[in-house]
Scaffold this active site. Structure first.
Site, short mmCIF file in Angstrom:
data_model
loop_
_atom_site.label_atom_id
_atom_site.label_comp_id
_atom_site.label_asym_id
_atom_site.label_seq_id
_atom_site.Cartn_x
_atom_site.Cartn_y
_atom_site.Cartn_z
N ASP A 93 0.81 -1.22 0.00
CA ASP A 93 0.00 0.00 0.00
C ASP A 93 0.84 1.27 0.00
O ASP A 93 2.01 1.27 0.43
CB ASP A 93 -0.88 0.03 1.25
CG ASP A 93 -2.08 -0.89 1.16
OD1 ASP A 93 -2.99 -0.73 1.99
OD2 ASP A 93 -2.11 -1.76 0.29
N HIS A 240 3.58 -2.43 3.06
CA HIS A 240 3.64 -1.06 2.53
C HIS A 240 4.94 -0.81 1.77
O HIS A 240 6.03 -1.17 2.25
CB HIS A 240 3.52 -0.05 3.67
CG HIS A 240 2.18 -0.08 4.35
ND1 HIS A 240 1.84 -1.03 5.28
CD2 HIS A 240 1.09 0.73 4.20
CE1 HIS A 240 0.60 -0.82 5.69
NE2 HIS A 240 0.13 0.24 5.06
#
Length: 270
Positions: A93, A240
């Site tokens: 992400d 992430h």
């Protein structure tokens, strides 16, 4: 002095003494109230011993602020939280990031696995070449809102629609014809409204069921251990590649991929 004069003098003295006692208003010889008293203080509604009120009155039901709405604890229906197979899906992400996304891509390439990248519109606009590289190397794209708005799900549906559509348009400006099959709500703050809008725009709302909290920057070994402990068949792992220093996530990639491969395999979301 004659007896009559003495009697008159005594009567005068008695009148004077009586007058002084009446003016003082003090009587201790019985239950009768004083003849004179000082002006009464303003009556108080509080019982004796109650502290004096402060300058700010205590709130009352009619003047206090309304209680905040309860935090949603249950996820709405319609979220994708599994690969639907035995294999594990890796998702990244908050990118693309010019420092960390290429390093994550290198790890995926080295270990011959694919992942899903949940990209933020403003980052896509700044780094379109990275989006093109993600697609070119066989990975999937996921819309992650225009500017990572964690409160987007609570906004009017028209605003949600504009935000998601704008992000998809930016992705396709970077990679003409790119497929954007998924949407992920920032912070996982899903509402039925944002789920419905994502589906209207042809995207499956994508959640996760393994979160090693790499966003808090724990050591790489901790990230690997958390993933290992939480992995199940069909897990969707949240990681992430953007939003800050992701050195620990990059360092953890090898261990996360090895553990996922060994136990269930790494799958591509369908």
């Amino acid at each position: 002095m004659t007896p009559r004069a003495l009697a008159a003098t005594g009567a005068a003295l008695l009148v004077l003494l009586s007058g002084c006692g009446g003016e003082t208003g003090v009587r201790t010889d019985g239950p009768t109230a004083p003849v004179f008293s000082h002006p009464a203080a303003t009556p108080s509604a509080e019982p004796p011993g109650t502290p004096a009120p402060s300058d700010t009155p205590a709130p009352t039901p009619s003047t206090s602020k309304a209680a905040p709405k309860p935090t949603r604890t249950a996820l709405p229906a319609g979220l994708r939280r599994s690969t639907g197979t035995r294999g594990v899906a890796l998702t990244f992400d908050d990118g693309p990031d010019p420092v960390w996304t290429p390093k994550v891509l290198e790890q995926l390439r080295r270990h011959r696995v694919t992942a899903t990248f949940c990209v933020v519109g403003t980052r896509v606009r700044k780094h379109p070449g990275l989006v093109a590289q993600i697609v070119r190397e066989g990975h999937q794209l996921c819309n992650h809102s225009w500017r990572h708005d964690v409160d987007l799900g609570g906004r009017p549906r028209s605003e949600i629609h504009t935000d998601l559509d704008r992000t998809t348009r930016a992705i396709r400006a970077a990679v003409p014809g790119a497929k954007v099959p998924f949407y992920r709500q920032p912070g996982g703050r899903w509402t039925p409204e944002v789920v419905a809008v994502a589906r209207e725009l042809g995207m499956t709302p994508l959640h996760w069921n393994v979160d090693p909290r790499d966003w808090a920057k724990p050591p790489a070994a901790t990230i690997v251990a958390r993933v290992r402990d939480a992995l199940r068949p069909g897990s969707v792992v949240l990681l992430h590649d953007g939003g800050g220093n992701r050195a620990a996530t990059v360092a953890a990639c090898a261990g996360v991929i090895a553990e996922s491969k060994r136990r269930y395999g790494v799958a591509k979301l369908r």
